[in-house]
Design a protein around this motif. Structure first.
Motif, PDB file in Angstrom:
ATOM      1  N   ILE A   1       5.119  -6.260   8.014  1.00 17.31           N
ATOM      2  CA  ILE A   1       3.805  -5.774   8.402  1.00 17.31           C
ATOM      3  C   ILE A   1       2.951  -5.774   7.146  1.00 17.31           C
ATOM      4  O   ILE A   1       2.818  -4.788   6.447  1.00 17.31           O
ATOM      5  CB  ILE A   1       3.875  -4.368   8.996  1.00 17.31           C
ATOM      6  CG1 ILE A   1       4.902  -4.312  10.103  1.00 17.31           C
ATOM      7  CG2 ILE A   1       2.496  -3.946   9.501  1.00 17.31           C
ATOM      8  CD1 ILE A   1       4.615  -5.248  11.249  1.00 17.31           C
ATOM      9  N   ASN A   2       2.411  -6.902   6.869  1.00 18.08           N
ATOM     10  CA  ASN A   2       1.733  -7.046   5.595  1.00 18.08           C
ATOM     11  C   ASN A   2       0.644  -8.097   5.725  1.00 18.08           C
ATOM     12  O   ASN A   2       0.302  -8.513   6.816  1.00 18.08           O
ATOM     13  CB  ASN A   2       2.737  -7.426   4.513  1.00 18.08           C
ATOM     14  CG  ASN A   2       2.414  -6.758   3.193  1.00 18.08           C
ATOM     15  OD1 ASN A   2       1.261  -6.726   2.792  1.00 18.08           O
ATOM     16  ND2 ASN A   2       3.410  -6.228   2.535  1.00 18.08           N
TER      17      ASN A   2
ATOM     18  N   TYR B   1      -1.977  -1.588  13.053  1.00 16.92           N
ATOM     19  CA  TYR B   1      -2.137  -1.695  11.613  1.00 16.92           C
ATOM     20  C   TYR B   1      -3.505  -2.310  11.368  1.00 16.92           C
ATOM     21  O   TYR B   1      -3.927  -3.214  12.089  1.00 16.92           O
ATOM     22  CB  TYR B   1      -1.037  -2.573  11.020  1.00 16.92           C
ATOM     23  CG  TYR B   1       0.347  -2.106  11.408  1.00 16.92           C
ATOM     24  CD1 TYR B   1       1.025  -2.712  12.457  1.00 16.92           C
ATOM     25  CD2 TYR B   1       0.950  -1.049  10.730  1.00 16.92           C
ATOM     26  CE1 TYR B   1       2.274  -2.263  12.828  1.00 16.92           C
ATOM     27  CE2 TYR B   1       2.209  -0.611  11.094  1.00 16.92           C
ATOM     28  CZ  TYR B   1       2.876  -1.219  12.150  1.00 16.92           C
ATOM     29  OH  TYR B   1       4.115  -0.783  12.522  1.00 16.92           O
TER      30      TYR B   1
ATOM     31  N   LYS C   1      -5.500  -2.305   3.302  1.00 15.59           N
ATOM     32  CA  LYS C   1      -4.796  -2.222   4.576  1.00 15.59           C
ATOM     33  C   LYS C   1      -4.347  -0.794   4.838  1.00 15.59           C
ATOM     34  O   LYS C   1      -4.105  -0.020   3.901  1.00 15.59           O
ATOM     35  CB  LYS C   1      -3.578  -3.141   4.565  1.00 15.59           C
ATOM     36  CG  LYS C   1      -2.548  -2.760   3.501  1.00 15.59           C
ATOM     37  CD  LYS C   1      -1.473  -3.809   3.357  1.00 15.59           C
ATOM     38  CE  LYS C   1      -0.513  -3.429   2.222  1.00 15.59           C
ATOM     39  NZ  LYS C   1       0.434  -4.509   1.882  1.00 15.59           N
ATOM     40  N   TYR C   2      -4.262  -0.453   6.112  1.00 14.76           N
ATOM     41  CA  TYR C   2      -3.669   0.802   6.535  1.00 14.76           C
ATOM     42  C   TYR C   2      -2.449   0.470   7.390  1.00 14.76           C
ATOM     43  O   TYR C   2      -2.567  -0.175   8.437  1.00 14.76           O
ATOM     44  CB  TYR C   2      -4.641   1.664   7.341  1.00 14.76           C
ATOM     45  CG  TYR C   2      -3.943   2.836   7.964  1.00 14.76           C
ATOM     46  CD1 TYR C   2      -3.535   2.812   9.286  1.00 14.76           C
ATOM     47  CD2 TYR C   2      -3.624   3.959   7.194  1.00 14.76           C
ATOM     48  CE1 TYR C   2      -2.856   3.871   9.844  1.00 14.76           C
ATOM     49  CE2 TYR C   2      -2.943   5.026   7.743  1.00 14.76           C
ATOM     50  CZ  TYR C   2      -2.556   4.972   9.072  1.00 14.76           C
ATOM     51  OH  TYR C   2      -1.857   6.022   9.617  1.00 14.76           O
ATOM     52  N   LEU C   3      -1.291   0.940   6.944  1.00 16.27           N
ATOM     53  CA  LEU C   3      -0.066   0.739   7.715  1.00 16.27           C
ATOM     54  C   LEU C   3       0.444   2.064   8.259  1.00 16.27           C
ATOM     55  O   LEU C   3       0.850   2.164   9.421  1.00 16.27           O
ATOM     56  CB  LEU C   3       1.009   0.071   6.853  1.00 16.27           C
ATOM     57  CG  LEU C   3       0.622  -1.270   6.199  1.00 16.27           C
ATOM     58  CD1 LEU C   3       1.778  -1.833   5.388  1.00 16.27           C
ATOM     59  CD2 LEU C   3       0.155  -2.267   7.239  1.00 16.27           C
ATOM     60  N   SER C   4       0.450   3.093   7.413  1.00 20.36           N
ATOM     61  CA  SER C   4       0.895   4.426   7.813  1.00 20.36           C
ATOM     62  C   SER C   4       0.584   5.366   6.654  1.00 20.36           C
ATOM     63  O   SER C   4       0.115   4.943   5.599  1.00 20.36           O
ATOM     64  CB  SER C   4       2.387   4.446   8.137  1.00 20.36           C
ATOM     65  OG  SER C   4       3.139   4.145   6.978  1.00 20.36           O
TER      66      SER C   4
ATOM     67  N   GLY D   1       1.626  -5.592  15.112  1.00 21.83           N
ATOM     68  CA  GLY D   1       2.801  -5.646  14.269  1.00 21.83           C
ATOM     69  C   GLY D   1       3.975  -6.388  14.859  1.00 21.83           C
ATOM     70  O   GLY D   1       4.756  -6.966  14.132  1.00 21.83           O
TER      71      GLY D   1
ATOM     72  N   TYR E   1       2.963 -10.032  14.319  1.00 21.04           N
ATOM     73  CA  TYR E   1       2.189 -10.246  13.101  1.00 21.04           C
ATOM     74  C   TYR E   1       0.873 -10.979  13.335  1.00 21.04           C
ATOM     75  O   TYR E   1       0.238 -11.408  12.394  1.00 21.04           O
ATOM     76  CB  TYR E   1       3.036 -10.963  12.046  1.00 21.04           C
ATOM     77  CG  TYR E   1       4.403 -10.343  11.934  1.00 21.04           C
ATOM     78  CD1 TYR E   1       5.542 -11.014  12.343  1.00 21.04           C
ATOM     79  CD2 TYR E   1       4.540  -9.043  11.456  1.00 21.04           C
ATOM     80  CE1 TYR E   1       6.782 -10.414  12.264  1.00 21.04           C
ATOM     81  CE2 TYR E   1       5.782  -8.441  11.377  1.00 21.04           C
ATOM     82  CZ  TYR E   1       6.906  -9.126  11.785  1.00 21.04           C
ATOM     83  OH  TYR E   1       8.135  -8.542  11.716  1.00 21.04           O
TER      84      TYR E   1
END
Lengths: 112, 113
Positions: free
Chosen positions: A98-99, B32, B49-52, B96, B99
């Motif tokens: 997740i990138n 995300y 970026k914001y993932l968590s 996610g 992707y």
């Protein structure tokens, strides 16, 4: 060169001709993507691939064909180019986390 | 299906002024969030970026964005812009699982002297 490259950078073709846009990445990323960028539409996903020999349609797949026989290459073919396919095409890759997606420099295609 | 709305297609500002580029998303599941920047005649580069975790994320060049789940927003801010910040900015969302990114239509930030 390391990274993700696209060729050609600029292409002019005529309606009805077949055109192939190349994309090559050196990271061995699993996922690869093709987008088109048009004014007022942002980027729209054409096709993507999760691995060699695995491809799937995106938002705007009509008129395009992809293949992925090798992990590092993801060519996009316009089988019979139309004027509506005049656009800037971007290839991208992702290593499977997740990138971020890493984008190529783009191919500007003009169909006359 | 998810979608991304960038409320302003163009934002002109003067150098050293603050700026906010707005982004709202719609999704029924956790997402995300990303901001990408595109300088003239170039590809896209990840800005942040914001993932968590912390809802406030920062980039190395002074931009920040705050994830607001209740308002489904991820606005991008900078307290003082430079001429070199002139570019197009894209907000993107990913679920996610595969992707894939869904992009907004972009906001052209023009910084004037």
């Amino acid at each position: 060169d390391a990274g993700i490259t696209q060729s050609p950078r600029y292409k002019i073709t005529e309606t009805g001709r077949q055109v192939t846009l190349m994309c090559h990445q050196t990271w061995s990323h699993s996922y690869m993507f093709w987008y088109r960028q048009d004014l007022g539409h942002g980027l729209r996903l054409i096709y993507y691939s999760a691995a060699a020999d695995i491809t799937d349609k995106g938002e705007v797949p009509d008129g395009y064909v992809v293949s992925r026989s090798k992990t590092e290459n993801f060519p996009l073919t316009l089988e019979s180019a139309t004027r509506s396919q005049t656009s800037v095409y971007f290839c991208a890759s992702n290593g499977g986390s997740i990138n971020e997606q890493f984008f190529g420099p783009g191919t500007r295609l003009t169909v006359l | 299906a998810q979608s991304v709305t960038q409320l302003d297609s163009q934002v002109p500002v003067f150098e050293e002024a603050p700026v906010e580029l707005r982004c709202n998303y719609s999704s029924s599941v956790s997402v995300y969030l990303f901001w990408y920047v595109q300088y003239p005649n170039q590809g896209l580069q990840l800005l942040l970026k914001y993932l968590s975790g912390s809802t406030l994320v920062e980039s190395i060049n002074g931009f920040e964005a705050e994830f607001n789940k209740s308002q489904t927003s991820f606005h991008l801010r900078k307290p003082s812009v430079h001429i070199s910040d002139t570019a197009e900015y894209f907000c993107a969302v990913s679920r996610g699982s595969n992707y894939k990114l869904t992009f907004g239509k972009g906001t052209l930030l023009t910084v004037n002297p």
